[in-house]
Write an enzyme that holds these catalytic residues in place. Sequence first.
Site, PDB file in Angstrom:
ATOM      1  CE  LYS A  58      -2.555  -2.778  -0.390  1.00 25.99           C
ATOM      2  NZ  LYS A  58      -2.476  -4.232  -0.276  1.00 25.99           N
ATOM      3  N   GLY A 196      -4.336 -12.440  -9.733  1.00 21.50           N
ATOM      4  CA  GLY A 196      -5.088 -12.324  -8.480  1.00 21.50           C
ATOM      5  C   GLY A 196      -4.878 -10.949  -7.881  1.00 21.50           C
ATOM      6  CB  ILE A 198      -0.704 -10.532  -4.562  1.00 24.34           C
ATOM      7  CG1 ILE A 198      -1.266 -10.759  -3.148  1.00 24.34           C
ATOM      8  CG2 ILE A 198       0.775 -10.180  -4.503  1.00 24.34           C
ATOM      9  CD1 ILE A 198      -0.678 -11.952  -2.421  1.00 24.34           C
ATOM     10  CD  GLU A 217      -5.541 -15.873 -13.841  1.00 24.08           C
ATOM     11  OE1 GLU A 217      -4.972 -15.142 -13.021  1.00 24.08           O
ATOM     12  OE2 GLU A 217      -5.805 -17.072 -13.627  1.00 24.08           O
ATOM     13  CB  ALA A 334      -4.162  -8.802   7.151  1.00 27.91           C
ATOM     14  CG  HIS A 458     -24.420  16.711  -0.666  1.00 24.06           C
ATOM     15  ND1 HIS A 458     -24.381  15.935  -1.799  1.00 24.06           N
ATOM     16  CD2 HIS A 458     -24.304  18.003  -1.070  1.00 24.06           C
ATOM     17  CE1 HIS A 458     -24.253  16.724  -2.853  1.00 24.06           C
ATOM     18  NE2 HIS A 458     -24.207  17.986  -2.444  1.00 24.06           N
TER      19      HIS A 458
HETATM   20  C1  LIG Z   1       1.933  -8.504  -1.526  1.00 27.89           C
HETATM   21  C2  LIG Z   1       0.821  -8.852  -0.579  1.00 27.89           C
HETATM   22  C3  LIG Z   1      -0.166  -7.924  -0.316  1.00 27.89           C
HETATM   23  C4  LIG Z   1      -1.185  -8.228   0.571  1.00 27.89           C
HETATM   24  N1  LIG Z   1      -2.146  -7.287   0.797  1.00 27.89           N
HETATM   25  C5  LIG Z   1      -3.145  -7.567   1.635  1.00 27.89           C
HETATM   26  C6  LIG Z   1      -4.130  -6.596   1.922  1.00 27.89           C
HETATM   27  O1  LIG Z   1      -4.097  -5.476   1.402  1.00 27.89           O
HETATM   28  N2  LIG Z   1      -5.113  -6.902   2.801  1.00 27.89           N
HETATM   29  C7  LIG Z   1      -5.188  -8.138   3.390  1.00 27.89           C
HETATM   30  O2  LIG Z   1      -6.113  -8.368   4.173  1.00 27.89           O
HETATM   31  N3  LIG Z   1      -4.264  -9.086   3.143  1.00 27.89           N
HETATM   32  C8  LIG Z   1      -3.253  -8.826   2.289  1.00 27.89           C
HETATM   33  N4  LIG Z   1      -2.295  -9.773   2.071  1.00 27.89           N
HETATM   34  C9  LIG Z   1      -2.410 -11.076   2.774  1.00 27.89           C
HETATM   35  C10 LIG Z   1      -1.905 -10.954   4.215  1.00 27.89           C
HETATM   36  O3  LIG Z   1      -0.583 -10.487   4.200  1.00 27.89           O
HETATM   37  C11 LIG Z   1      -1.998 -12.285   4.916  1.00 27.89           C
HETATM   38  O4  LIG Z   1      -3.311 -12.786   4.803  1.00 27.89           O
HETATM   39  C12 LIG Z   1      -1.651 -12.147   6.381  1.00 27.89           C
HETATM   40  O5  LIG Z   1      -0.347 -11.672   6.546  1.00 27.89           O
HETATM   41  C13 LIG Z   1      -1.793 -13.488   7.106  1.00 27.89           C
HETATM   42  O6  LIG Z   1      -1.483 -13.304   8.456  1.00 27.89           O
HETATM   43  P1  LIG Z   1      -0.913 -14.504   9.330  1.00 27.89           P
HETATM   44  O7  LIG Z   1      -0.751 -13.949  10.693  1.00 27.89           O
HETATM   45  O8  LIG Z   1      -1.734 -15.699   9.139  1.00 27.89           O
HETATM   46  O9  LIG Z   1       0.523 -14.865   8.709  1.00 27.89           O
HETATM   47  P2  LIG Z   1       1.802 -14.020   8.321  1.00 27.89           P
HETATM   48  O10 LIG Z   1       1.525 -12.586   8.195  1.00 27.89           O
HETATM   49  O11 LIG Z   1       2.402 -14.730   7.156  1.00 27.89           O
HETATM   50  O12 LIG Z   1       2.767 -14.176   9.585  1.00 27.89           O
HETATM   51  C14 LIG Z   1       3.295 -15.405   9.949  1.00 27.89           C
HETATM   52  C15 LIG Z   1       4.541 -15.179  10.783  1.00 27.89           C
HETATM   53  O13 LIG Z   1       4.956 -16.420  11.338  1.00 27.89           O
HETATM   54  C16 LIG Z   1       6.356 -16.542  11.240  1.00 27.89           C
HETATM   55  N5  LIG Z   1       6.704 -17.965  11.291  1.00 27.89           N
HETATM   56  C17 LIG Z   1       6.380 -18.935  10.394  1.00 27.89           C
HETATM   57  N6  LIG Z   1       6.812 -20.137  10.847  1.00 27.89           N
HETATM   58  C18 LIG Z   1       7.410 -19.908  12.043  1.00 27.89           C
HETATM   59  C19 LIG Z   1       8.026 -20.738  12.996  1.00 27.89           C
HETATM   60  N7  LIG Z   1       8.099 -22.066  12.853  1.00 27.89           N
HETATM   61  N8  LIG Z   1       8.557 -20.159  14.102  1.00 27.89           N
HETATM   62  C20 LIG Z   1       8.492 -18.821  14.303  1.00 27.89           C
HETATM   63  N9  LIG Z   1       7.890 -17.994  13.420  1.00 27.89           N
HETATM   64  C21 LIG Z   1       7.349 -18.536  12.315  1.00 27.89           C
HETATM   65  C22 LIG Z   1       6.660 -15.868   9.917  1.00 27.89           C
HETATM   66  O14 LIG Z   1       8.028 -15.491   9.867  1.00 27.89           O
HETATM   67  C23 LIG Z   1       5.724 -14.670   9.980  1.00 27.89           C
HETATM   68  O15 LIG Z   1       6.340 -13.596  10.654  1.00 27.89           O
HETATM   69  C24 LIG Z   1      -1.230  -9.493   1.208  1.00 27.89           C
HETATM   70  C25 LIG Z   1      -0.231 -10.424   0.974  1.00 27.89           C
HETATM   71  C26 LIG Z   1       0.796 -10.123   0.094  1.00 27.89           C
HETATM   72  C27 LIG Z   1       1.869 -11.141  -0.138  1.00 27.89           C
END
Ligand SMILES: Cc1cc2nc3c(=O)[nH]c(=O)nc-3n(C[C@H](O)[C@H](O)[C@H](O)COP(=O)(O)OP(=O)(O)OC[C@H]3O[C@@H](n4cnc5c(N)ncnc54)[C@H](O)[C@@H]3O)c2cc1C
Length: 479
Positions: A58, A196, A198, A217, A334, A458
């Site tokens: 963003k 998609g 991203i 695609e 997220a 408005h």
């Molecule tokens: C380019 C891009 C843009 C995006 N834009 C959006 C958006 O605008 N809005 C939106 O809602 N979503 C967006 N997303 C999706 C969003 O980023 C994810 O859905 C979200 O981050 C998922 O959250 P999470 O907590 O499940 O995992 P993650 O954010 O992936 O966090 C997981 C964490 O766990 C850590 N980890 C993994 N395994 C281990 C382990 N064994 N031990 C310790 N740490 C570990 C990783 O290092 C990471 O820090 C986007 C994704 C990408 C790639």
Amino acid sequence: MSKQFDVIVIGAGPGGYIAAIRAAQLGMSVACVDEWTNSKGGPALGGTCTNVGCIPSKALLQSSEHYEQAGQHFAEHGISVSGLSLDVGKMVGRKDTVVKQNNDGIAYLFKKNKVSFFHGRASFAKALDPAPAAAYAIKVAGAAEETLHAKQIIVATGSSARALPGAPFDEEMILSNDGTLRMGAVPKRLALIGSGVIGLEMGSVWRRLGSEVIILEALPTFLGAVDEQIAKEAHKAFVKQGLKIKLGVKVGEVKKGKKSVSIAWSNSKGEAQSTEVDKLIVSIGRVPNTQGLNGDAVGLQLDQRGAIVVDDECRTSLPGVWAVGDVVRGPMLAHKAEEEGVAVAERIAGQHGHVNFNTIPWVIYTSPEIAWVGQTESQLKAAGRGYRVGSFPFLANGRARALGDTTGMVKMLADAVTDEILGVHIIGPMASELIAECVVAMEFRASSEDIARICHAHPSLSEATKEAALAVDKRTLNL
Ligand SMILES: Cc1cc2nc3c(=O)[nH]c(=O)nc-3n(C[C@H](O)[C@H](O)[C@H](O)COP(=O)(O)OP(=O)(O)OC[C@H]3O[C@@H](n4cnc5c(N)ncnc54)[C@H](O)[C@@H]3O)c2cc1C
């Protein structure tokens, strides 16, 4: 060294860090382990979302939007710009600063809520210790080795970009989201595999900055998850902006040369094509992060995709082990991860955590933005549900005209009998913000008449939502 907690959260992305904070708010002692490492070797809290996802994308979308506005649209406002130039290094540097502010913000929140943070990789050491401790042992491999114990574990390890078979990411020429957000110069020719959310956002950034962008695609339809009418509008707008979008494509061999990447592909008619580009972004989905967790040691069940199997309440196959976010089923968003994190923390505390999958909003932060909540027309048709449609174009909205951004519409779908809102689909300016009203409305099971009767400021873009609601009853006031 061994430490005992009520809850251990693995992963500090939006699912994990929010779960940790909520559990701490509810009076539990909480540890959170995350392995993400910044360029200086320190922790970088926030996961994919903060480091290489939502936030940095963003930031770059905003910067590239400013650049495009200054170059192409300021003149309409009587503002002339001469000597417009681009410093990609500075733009990427600003993005890094925004990321760091968010990393630091989460570290501050952990301190404030007394969440103990451990930087390193967490894995299950063994199954439950014998009673009376009855706790899982989690090994942390990082700067210091630790073993943590807790009866409740929340796995929030997220996901990673899926590579194209035979074309692994090198983050120099074949890029995942990570490399895409770190490019130091504008590539002249850029190809994206996958259209998609991203892919489209990344394609938009670099197109605005001057790249020739081609999107390949595999699916025959554009933005298949989006309401058909909105997807058509989006396709029209993106093509007009200069994105080349090829649908029904079969990608063949991807060959890396010294300075370029060549992609062999066939079009929807099966005709062989080839494209040579400076950089290739592969955006074909994401893989749940379960490697390294040592889940096998405790019998953690995975599905065919490698995602952790959970029930509707995020319980895994193991007692006291929960999983949330991208590492489980459901949309990879997220805010979905955050909602699940909160709900799990509340369930552990004996409360009734709740996530309503019907009202999770979706947003694509392109220009025009696309946002929706609830069901599409084709889903309603497939379900045999009677519905009425109301739509209102931004072309007829005063604020949109003043902004100089009249692309798109708000489209509302309501039950034919009860008038309950079943879905809202928006393409246009600030769709990401406008959708919030519709989410609230659907969460409260509002009717289209409810929205039509509510006073909207408005001139505002939200008047288009009110007009779409009026249109359901065929009584728009401004069209
Ligand atoms: C380019 C891009 C843009 C995006 N834009 C959006 C958006 O605008 N809005 C939106 O809602 N979503 C967006 N997303 C999706 C969003 O980023 C994810 O859905 C979200 O981050 C998922 O959250 P999470 O907590 O499940 O995992 P993650 O954010 O992936 O966090 C997981 C964490 O766990 C850590 N980890 C993994 N395994 C281990 C382990 N064994 N031990 C310790 N740490 C570990 C990783 O290092 C990471 O820090 C986007 C994704 C990408 C790639």
